[in-house]
Structures are given as C-alpha cells and as structure tokens.
Design a protein around this motif. Structure first.
Motif, PDB file in Angstrom:
ATOM      1  N   ALA A 180      12.198-104.231 -14.484  1.00 23.81           N
ATOM      2  CA  ALA A 180      11.058-104.636 -13.661  1.00 23.81           C
ATOM      3  C   ALA A 180      11.067-103.827 -12.373  1.00 23.81           C
ATOM      4  CB  ALA A 180      11.147-106.132 -13.357  1.00 23.81           C
ATOM      5  N   GLY A 181       9.925-103.820 -11.711  1.00 26.40           N
ATOM      6  CA  GLY A 181       9.823-103.081 -10.467  1.00 26.40           C
ATOM      7  C   GLY A 181       9.393-101.647 -10.691  1.00 26.40           C
ATOM      8  N   PRO A 182       9.275-100.896  -9.613  1.00 20.10           N
ATOM      9  CA  PRO A 182       8.759 -99.528  -9.718  1.00 20.10           C
ATOM     10  C   PRO A 182       9.759 -98.569 -10.386  1.00 20.10           C
ATOM     11  CG  PRO A 182       9.470 -99.976  -7.480  1.00 20.10           C
ATOM     12  CD  PRO A 182       9.563-101.269  -8.214  1.00 20.10           C
ATOM     13  N   TYR A 183       9.239 -97.468 -10.873  1.00 18.08           N
ATOM     14  CA  TYR A 183      10.049 -96.408 -11.461  1.00 18.08           C
ATOM     15  C   TYR A 183      10.382 -95.357 -10.399  1.00 18.08           C
ATOM     16  CZ  TYR A 183       8.149 -98.109 -15.935  1.00 18.08           C
ATOM     17  OH  TYR A 183       7.775 -98.882 -17.009  1.00 18.08           O
ATOM     18  N   ARG A 184      11.431 -94.584 -10.667  1.00 14.88           N
ATOM     19  CA  ARG A 184      11.593 -93.297  -9.984  1.00 14.88           C
ATOM     20  C   ARG A 184      11.000 -92.249 -10.908  1.00 14.88           C
ATOM     21  NH1 ARG A 184      13.458 -89.985  -6.245  1.00 14.88           N
ATOM     22  NH2 ARG A 184      14.174 -91.705  -4.930  1.00 14.88           N
ATOM     23  N   LEU A 185      10.027 -91.503 -10.402  1.00 14.58           N
ATOM     24  CA  LEU A 185       9.368 -90.478 -11.193  1.00 14.58           C
ATOM     25  C   LEU A 185      10.135 -89.163 -11.042  1.00 14.58           C
ATOM     26  CD1 LEU A 185       5.521 -89.895 -11.303  1.00 14.58           C
ATOM     27  CD2 LEU A 185       7.150 -88.036 -11.490  1.00 14.58           C
ATOM     28  N   VAL A 186      10.493 -88.565 -12.176  1.00 14.30           N
ATOM     29  CA  VAL A 186      11.256 -87.319 -12.172  1.00 14.30           C
ATOM     30  C   VAL A 186      10.519 -86.275 -13.005  1.00 14.30           C
ATOM     31  CG1 VAL A 186      13.485 -86.214 -12.594  1.00 14.30           C
ATOM     32  CG2 VAL A 186      13.393 -88.667 -12.028  1.00 14.30           C
ATOM     33  N   VAL A 187      10.119 -85.175 -12.373  1.00 15.50           N
ATOM     34  CA  VAL A 187       9.535 -84.038 -13.087  1.00 15.50           C
ATOM     35  C   VAL A 187      10.670 -83.100 -13.457  1.00 15.50           C
ATOM     36  CG1 VAL A 187       7.922 -82.107 -12.952  1.00 15.50           C
ATOM     37  CG2 VAL A 187       7.397 -84.246 -11.772  1.00 15.50           C
ATOM     38  N   LEU A 188      10.785 -82.748 -14.740  1.00 17.35           N
ATOM     39  CA  LEU A 188      11.892 -81.937 -15.233  1.00 17.35           C
ATOM     40  C   LEU A 188      11.375 -80.606 -15.767  1.00 17.35           C
ATOM     41  CD1 LEU A 188      13.874 -84.767 -17.026  1.00 17.35           C
ATOM     42  CD2 LEU A 188      14.549 -83.577 -14.932  1.00 17.35           C
ATOM     43  N   LEU A 189      11.930 -79.512 -15.255  1.00 17.07           N
ATOM     44  CA  LEU A 189      11.436 -78.171 -15.548  1.00 17.07           C
ATOM     45  C   LEU A 189      12.476 -77.370 -16.335  1.00 17.07           C
ATOM     46  CD1 LEU A 189      10.000 -77.483 -11.983  1.00 17.07           C
ATOM     47  CD2 LEU A 189       8.831 -78.517 -13.944  1.00 17.07           C
ATOM     48  N   HIS A 190      12.054 -76.845 -17.470  1.00 16.38           N
ATOM     49  CA  HIS A 190      12.956 -76.111 -18.362  1.00 16.38           C
ATOM     50  C   HIS A 190      13.311 -74.740 -17.796  1.00 16.38           C
ATOM     51  CE1 HIS A 190       9.679 -73.425 -19.571  1.00 16.38           C
ATOM     52  NE2 HIS A 190       8.902 -74.498 -19.730  1.00 16.38           N
ATOM     53  N   GLY A 191      14.311 -74.098 -18.410  1.00 17.60           N
ATOM     54  CA  GLY A 191      14.686 -72.743 -18.043  1.00 17.60           C
ATOM     55  C   GLY A 191      13.760 -71.719 -18.671  1.00 17.60           C
ATOM     56  N   ALA A 192      13.980 -70.441 -18.349  1.00 15.66           N
ATOM     57  CA  ALA A 192      13.134 -69.358 -18.863  1.00 15.66           C
ATOM     58  C   ALA A 192      13.132 -69.359 -20.386  1.00 15.66           C
ATOM     59  CB  ALA A 192      13.634 -68.013 -18.345  1.00 15.66           C
ATOM     60  N   GLY A 193      11.934 -69.240 -20.963  1.00 18.42           N
ATOM     61  CA  GLY A 193      11.802 -69.238 -22.412  1.00 18.42           C
ATOM     62  C   GLY A 193      11.974 -70.594 -23.060  1.00 18.42           C
ATOM     63  N   GLY A 194      12.070 -71.643 -22.265  1.00 18.18           N
ATOM     64  CA  GLY A 194      12.304 -72.983 -22.789  1.00 18.18           C
ATOM     65  C   GLY A 194      11.016 -73.718 -23.115  1.00 18.18           C
ATOM     66  N   SER A 195      11.146 -75.030 -23.295  1.00 19.47           N
ATOM     67  CA  SER A 195      10.025 -75.862 -23.716  1.00 19.47           C
ATOM     68  C   SER A 195      10.028 -77.166 -22.934  1.00 19.47           C
ATOM     69  CB  SER A 195      10.137 -76.178 -25.211  1.00 19.47           C
ATOM     70  OG  SER A 195      11.307 -76.967 -25.453  1.00 19.47           O
ATOM     71  N   ALA A 196       8.928 -77.901 -23.041  1.00 19.24           N
ATOM     72  CA  ALA A 196       8.855 -79.216 -22.413  1.00 19.24           C
ATOM     73  C   ALA A 196       9.960 -80.135 -22.931  1.00 19.24           C
ATOM     74  CB  ALA A 196       7.482 -79.836 -22.663  1.00 19.24           C
ATOM     75  N   GLN A 197      10.248 -80.041 -24.221  1.00 21.93           N
ATOM     76  CA  GLN A 197      11.299 -80.884 -24.794  1.00 21.93           C
ATOM     77  C   GLN A 197      12.652 -80.593 -24.160  1.00 21.93           C
ATOM     78  OE1 GLN A 197      10.831 -83.445 -27.329  1.00 21.93           O
ATOM     79  NE2 GLN A 197      12.787 -83.957 -26.359  1.00 21.93           N
ATOM     80  N   GLY A 250      15.323 -79.528 -12.497  1.00 26.24           N
ATOM     81  CA  GLY A 250      15.228 -78.500 -13.519  1.00 26.24           C
ATOM     82  C   GLY A 250      16.534 -77.765 -13.707  1.00 26.24           C
ATOM     83  N   PHE A 251      16.529 -76.873 -14.684  1.00 20.94           N
ATOM     84  CA  PHE A 251      17.700 -76.083 -15.047  1.00 20.94           C
ATOM     85  C   PHE A 251      17.359 -74.599 -14.967  1.00 20.94           C
ATOM     86  CE2 PHE A 251      19.838 -73.851 -18.674  1.00 20.94           C
ATOM     87  CZ  PHE A 251      21.104 -73.773 -18.100  1.00 20.94           C
ATOM     88  N   SER A 252      18.250 -73.802 -14.375  1.00 19.55           N
ATOM     89  CA  SER A 252      18.126 -72.352 -14.334  1.00 19.55           C
ATOM     90  C   SER A 252      16.841 -71.940 -13.594  1.00 19.55           C
ATOM     91  CB  SER A 252      18.179 -71.804 -15.771  1.00 19.55           C
ATOM     92  OG  SER A 252      18.325 -70.403 -15.784  1.00 19.55           O
ATOM     93  N   ASP A 253      15.928 -71.212 -14.234  1.00 23.46           N
ATOM     94  CA  ASP A 253      14.661 -70.880 -13.573  1.00 23.46           C
ATOM     95  C   ASP A 253      13.913 -72.151 -13.172  1.00 23.46           C
ATOM     96  OD1 ASP A 253      15.095 -68.190 -13.810  1.00 23.46           O
ATOM     97  OD2 ASP A 253      13.338 -67.770 -15.041  1.00 23.46           O
ATOM     98  N   GLY A 254      14.022 -73.195 -13.991  1.00 17.82           N
ATOM     99  CA  GLY A 254      13.391 -74.467 -13.653  1.00 17.82           C
ATOM    100  C   GLY A 254      14.001 -75.105 -12.420  1.00 17.82           C
ATOM    101  N   ALA A 255      15.311 -74.886 -12.209  1.00 22.34           N
ATOM    102  CA  ALA A 255      15.967 -75.396 -11.001  1.00 22.34           C
ATOM    103  C   ALA A 255      15.496 -74.644  -9.775  1.00 22.34           C
ATOM    104  CB  ALA A 255      17.482 -75.282 -11.148  1.00 22.34           C
ATOM    105  N   SER A 256      15.365 -73.319  -9.890  1.00 22.37           N
ATOM    106  CA  SER A 256      14.845 -72.518  -8.774  1.00 22.37           C
ATOM    107  C   SER A 256      13.432 -72.963  -8.415  1.00 22.37           C
ATOM    108  CB  SER A 256      14.847 -71.031  -9.145  1.00 22.37           C
ATOM    109  OG  SER A 256      16.153 -70.573  -9.422  1.00 22.37           O
ATOM    110  N   TYR A 257      12.636 -73.234  -9.445  1.00 25.21           N
ATOM    111  CA  TYR A 257      11.252 -73.654  -9.205  1.00 25.21           C
ATOM    112  C   TYR A 257      11.210 -75.055  -8.602  1.00 25.21           C
ATOM    113  CZ  TYR A 257       6.201 -73.540  -9.976  1.00 25.21           C
ATOM    114  OH  TYR A 257       4.844 -73.506  -9.792  1.00 25.21           O
TER     115      TYR A 257
END
Length: 231
Positions: free
Chosen positions: A56-73, A134-141
């Motif tokens: 219950a209660g609010p969520y923490r929203l987390v946007v997760l960004l893949h590395g170079a050549g990666g995917s949303a999954q 994010g991870f790698s390029d996604g972490a830099s972004y």
C-alpha cells in the motif's frame, strides 16, 4: 539613464537540453499492475512497465536504461526481481538508436520518449520519489539526465558508468555508483574513479561501490542499490 538593450533572458530549457517536463500529480485510483508493453507513439520498439501488485502507499518510480545495443527487457531486468519487495514501479524504454541520443548526437528523441513515459506513469500511479538508473551507456545517460533534472529526480543509480555530461543542472539528487575493478569495457581508472570524486566536489551525495569483477552488475550490487534507494 536607460539600458541600451533589454536584460538577457534565461535560455529556454527543453528536450534538446535534456530537460524533463513530467511532474507528479494527484492520483485518485492507481492503474493496472503487473508487466505491460507500452507502444511507442512514433512507431519505435515498445517500452516496458512493471507495477508491483502487493503493498500500500505510493511507489518509487525507477526508469531503467539498458547498455549500448541492449533492449528494454535488459533495462527492466536490472531490478525486476527486487521490485516487489521494495515497491518499485519500473519503466524501461529502448533507445531510439543503438545507444542513447546524448552519446551520438546530443539530447533529443530519447528525452522526449522518457518524458512521455514518465508523464503517463505519474498521471496514473501515486509516486513518492523518481529515480533514473542504468548500466554502462545507460548509466552514463541516467547520470547526465538525472543531474539535469534534479528538481524531479531525487536519486540516480549508475551501474558501471563512463561519464556524466549534463548541459544544465538543477537540484542535487543523491547518486549510487558501482563499478567492477576489472572492467575492460569501461575501465574503472578512467571512468568511475575520476567521475565519483568530481561529483563529490560539485556537492552531490555519492555512494560508491567498487567490486572485484568486470563489466557486469552482480546480484549483491543490485541488492545494495535497492537498499540504498530505500534508505
């Protein structure tokens, strides 16, 4: 005596500057839970959203960004197994190209997509705290976009980043950085060991974890990042 010209105006800050316009709103009833594929209005690959059902209660929203050549999954998988326990609402967009726009040509289409996803989620779910990760390029972004938007983003999680390059900065989000001591893709000596002291100098609160390993995110590092988020 009058000035010969009007005073300078503050430059406009939009998607080309990495600025996000989405903001939390009052939500009467939360949207659906579970895993959802979210179509791209511009016809690109879909983004993914995961919303825990329990708690219950609010969520923490987390946007997760893949590395170079990666995917949303691959972005989603960074924290998917830990989302239920910590009530994390996860958003995982794919980059519009092989990696994120800043790395190729500068902020633009990926900022617009992330902003739209954030706006939709914030209008549909109660949220207390927004994280970019994010991870790698996604972490830099994630770092670059997070430091740009510290008036919305209160935390950044960067797994093995290469750099941070905000064009403008707002606020002071807290930052978690991890890096493998044996990383041969983004060597720690020229990446996090330079980046983290610079962030400290600029006044950002940083939690830095260096581990014996390569270009990866071990399970214990994921857990430590999520525990840090909840702290």
């Amino acid at each position: 005596m009058t000035e010969p010209a009007p005073p300078h105006r503050q430059p406009e800050e939009g998607h080309r500057h990495g600025r996000l316009s989405a903001r939390p709103t009052a939500v009467a009833a939360p949207g659906p839970t579970g895993l959802t594929s979210l179509p791209d209005p511009e016809g690109g690959p879909p983004a993914l959203r995961y919303v825990p059902a329990e708690g219950a209660g609010p969520y923490r929203l987390v946007v997760l960004l893949h590395g170079a050549g990666g995917s949303a999954q691959q972005g989603l998988d960074l924290l998917l197994t830990l989302a239920d326990a910590r009530r994390l609402l996860l958003l995982a967009p794919p980059a519009t190209a092989s990696s994120w726009d800043l790395i190729a040509e500068g902020f633009g289409p990926d900022v617009r997509r992330i902003d739209a996803l954030l706006g939709a989620a914030l209008a549909e779910y109660p949220v207390a705290g927004v994280t970019l990760g994010g991870f790698s390029d996604g972490a830099s972004y994630a770092l670059s976009l997070g430091l740009t938007n510290g008036d919305l983003v209160d935390a950044v999680v960067a797994f093995s980043p290469g750099f941070a390059a905000p064009l403008v900065t707002h606020g002071r989000p807290r930052v978690f950085v991890s890096h493998g001591a044996d990383d041969r893709v983004l060597p720690v000596d020229v990446c996090s060991r330079r980046l983290v002291p610079r962030l400290h100098t600029l006044g950002y609160p940083v939690e830095y974890v260096e581990f014996p390993g390569g270009h990866e995110v071990p399970a214990e590092i994921r857990q430590r990042a999520v525990d840090w988020l909840a702290g």
